[in-house]
Design an enzyme around this catalytic site. Structure first.
Site, PDB file in Angstrom:
ATOM      1  N   ARG A 180    -110.166 -27.838 118.260  1.00 26.76           N
ATOM      2  CA  ARG A 180    -111.269 -27.747 119.209  1.00 26.76           C
ATOM      3  C   ARG A 180    -111.527 -29.122 119.833  1.00 26.76           C
ATOM      4  O   ARG A 180    -112.016 -30.028 119.166  1.00 26.76           O
ATOM      5  CB  ARG A 180    -112.538 -27.228 118.535  1.00 26.76           C
ATOM      6  CG  ARG A 180    -113.718 -27.130 119.510  1.00 26.76           C
ATOM      7  CD  ARG A 180    -114.858 -26.269 119.003  1.00 26.76           C
ATOM      8  NE  ARG A 180    -115.579 -26.833 117.878  1.00 26.76           N
ATOM      9  CZ  ARG A 180    -116.752 -26.363 117.427  1.00 26.76           C
ATOM     10  NH1 ARG A 180    -117.314 -25.333 118.025  1.00 26.76           N
ATOM     11  NH2 ARG A 180    -117.323 -26.914 116.373  1.00 26.76           N
ATOM     12  N   ASP A 462    -123.979 -28.909 111.818  1.00 26.19           N
ATOM     13  CA  ASP A 462    -123.305 -29.679 112.852  1.00 26.19           C
ATOM     14  C   ASP A 462    -124.246 -29.825 114.040  1.00 26.19           C
ATOM     15  O   ASP A 462    -125.439 -29.515 113.950  1.00 26.19           O
ATOM     16  CB  ASP A 462    -121.954 -29.069 113.237  1.00 26.19           C
ATOM     17  CG  ASP A 462    -122.079 -27.710 113.913  1.00 26.19           C
ATOM     18  OD1 ASP A 462    -123.205 -27.292 114.255  1.00 26.19           O
ATOM     19  OD2 ASP A 462    -121.041 -27.055 114.116  1.00 26.19           O
TER      20      ASP A 462
END
Length: 558
Positions: A180, A462
């Site tokens: 990613r 996150d």
């Protein structure tokens, strides 16, 4: 043409050192092996070709925000109705190693994490330069080093406690790696191309693709990616154009790349089909990025007082607007023959309290059952210990490698279903403010120290969860939300007072060297409703850049 591209990188400046020192004595790969002249020329080519379009698409996001603020509702676009109504197109055949994705482990590109994830029994591994990584220059380049070594099965890490290395018995059956890159909104200030910071998306993608595409094909895999935070099908078209140029330049057949798109923004929920269509030959599905989706829903509807969300623990996947988003995604993905991936189980095992751990694991199991029964083809976990739970649930409900053959009845999701965020019995409380402040401060402080994946209250947090904290507080203050426990309104004075209290507690418990005061300083105008940054990472990033004098490009390896 290729020779000319590689032969000149005039107008490119690297503003931070590139180390030729191994990560540990005897390590096979260094930063200087990654940022070579040819690799730098390749990413500069991508930036020069596509950055103008990237900037225009970011401006388009703000134009749409102005329309929402003026009262124009989000809706399905009539200009793309032909795509949605055409039953003849679909995604490509599944890529090697992407047929079965029932358990997908995720985490940053930290060397130890990469080794542990590849040693896990998970089917696939999403390794992350985005929300779970703080993009210090060191982290960005070391992450590329780690993935270079992982793809060549030469990754290891000796420490005083343990020597981490790939399990020899698993070398022919490692989880399929999916990378990613950072989102379209981010730049990397350590490299200037013609005087402007390079697109972080193109840097992350370009370095990885340049160094690993041929090796991955040799491994009977491919260069596979997760694409984050897109808000329009034209942003998917930009990625597709980049994929085609990158494959052409390196003489790799078009369609070798595969990409799964995270549907984690409210506008993208209205364009799922169009996004798959734009990526067609490169598409490998969509993913329900639940926390970012919640954050973006708050962000895009933030100026409407009728869209206040209650305390975060009440915004579950069972509330109507989240259910609508999931149902629509699964039906569309399977009708177009691509994967519909589920969301994150962020729990970390609670080793000090067996009973609390048992209860928490039961919640994970129920969440994965919800996803499997709904029709997802797999789901995310943040810790290897959760793999047996996720795999067991999907084994029970999905005996086949995937569920592309299962097309649920069209849920007929309306624009109102996606944008009506009312939650029956939802309450905003003082404790909800404190929880948001605590998570926001803890995550921001860790990010400022270069750590993007943080354990908070036995959950792996996150940037997405910190974004929920920030935007909820802004929204509650801006609209003077009523607190269910005290009856008073949420004001900037109240959030400031509670911020000071939470900061003081964290500073006291953390000792010297912490960055909670800086985190609070940056957070304060946001939670007082005086400032709204498009992204938390935009707000924090200048604090972790280490730009200096340009290095001589002649010192880079060829």
């Amino acid at each position: 043409m290729v020779a000319r591209i590689y032969g000149s990188i005039m107008g490119v400046k690297v503003l931070a050192p590139v180390s030729s020192k191994p990560l540990y004595p005897g390590a096979p790969t260094t930063q200087s092996d990654i940022l070579t002249k040819k690799a730098l020329a390749f990413v500069a080519l991508l930036h020069r070709t596509f950055n103008k379009t990237r900037i225009q698409l970011l401006e388009n996001r703000q134009a749409i925000q102005k329309q929402i603020d003026s009262g124009k509702p989000l809706d399905f676009s009539p200009e793309t109705a032909a795509i949605r109504n055409d039953p003849t197109w679909s995604g490509p055949p599944l890529g090697p190693g992407l047929v079965d994705r029932r358990t997908e482990i995720t985490g940053p590109t930290d060397r130890k994490m990469v080794i542990n994830a590849l040693n896990s029994p998970a089917y696939t591994y999403m390794t992350d330069f985005e929300d779970s990584s703080a993009p210090t220059w060191q982290n960005v380049l070391d992450g590329q080093v780690n993935l270079f070594d992982a793809n060549r099965k030469q990754i290891e890490l000796p420490t005083e406690r343990k020597h981490y290395k790939l399990d020899p018995s698993k070398l022919n059956d490692l989880p399929t790696l999916i990378v990613r890159p950072r989102g379209w909104h981010m730049v990397d200030s350590h490299i200037l191309v013609d005087g402007e910071p390079i697109s972080a998306s193109m840097l992350d993608f370009g370095l990885y693709f340049f160094h690993n595409a041929a090796q991955l094909i040799k491994n009977n895999r491919g260069p596979y990616f997760y694409l984050p935070k897109m808000e329009h099908y034209l942003e998917a078209r930009l990625w597709n154009d980049i994929f085609n140029v990158a494959q052409d330049v390196l003489k790799i057949p078009r369609g070798t790349i595969r990409a799964t798109v995270l549907i984690e923004t409210l506008p993208a929920a209205f364009q799922m089909e169009e996004i798959i269509y734009e990526l067609r030959a490169h598409s490998s599905g969509l993913n329900c990025g639940r926390w970012d989706y919640m954050f973006n829903t708050i962000k895009r509807l933030r100026n409407n007082k009728n869209n206040l969300l209650p305390d975060r623990d009440q915004v579950t996947m069972g509330v109507p607007f989240m259910q609508a988003y999931v149902k629509r995604l699964i039906e569309i993905c399977h009708r177009r023959k691509v994967h519909a991936m589920g969301g994150m189980a962020a729990l970390i095992p609670i080793k000090t309290d067996p009973e609390a751990n048992r209860v928490a694991l039961l919640k994970v199991e129920k969440d994965k059952e919800r996803e499997a029964i709904a029709g997802h083809d797999g789901s995310w976990i943040a810790h290897p210990a959760l793999e047996p739970i996720c795999t067991k649930v999907f084994d029970k409900h999905m005996p086949t490698p995937n569920r592309l053959h299962y097309i649920p009845e069209d849920p007929k999701v309306t624009s109102k279903d996606l944008t009506d965020t009312s939650i029956e019995g939802g309450k905003i409380t003082t404790e909800g403010i404190r929880v948001n402040l605590y998570i926001g401060l803890c995550y921001s402080e860790a990010w400022l120290r270069g750590q993007g994946c943080v354990a908070i209250n036995n959950l792996m947090e996150d940037a997405a969860t910190a974004e929920v904290s920030r935007t909820q507080l802004w929204q509650w203050v801006t609209h003077g939300a009523k607190l269910a426990d005290t009856g008073e309104s949420v004001t900037k004075e109240l959030t400031s007072k509670l911020l000071e209290e939470e900061t003081a507690k964290l500073v006291k418990s953390s000792g010297e060297g912490n960055k909670f005061e800086l985190a609070a300083k940056l957070f304060r105008p946001e939670i007082r409703g005086e400032q709204f940054s498009e992204f938390l990472t935009d707000l924090l990033y200048p604090e972790i850049t280490t730009v200096g004098n340009p290095i001589e490009l002649s010192t880079l390896k060829d």
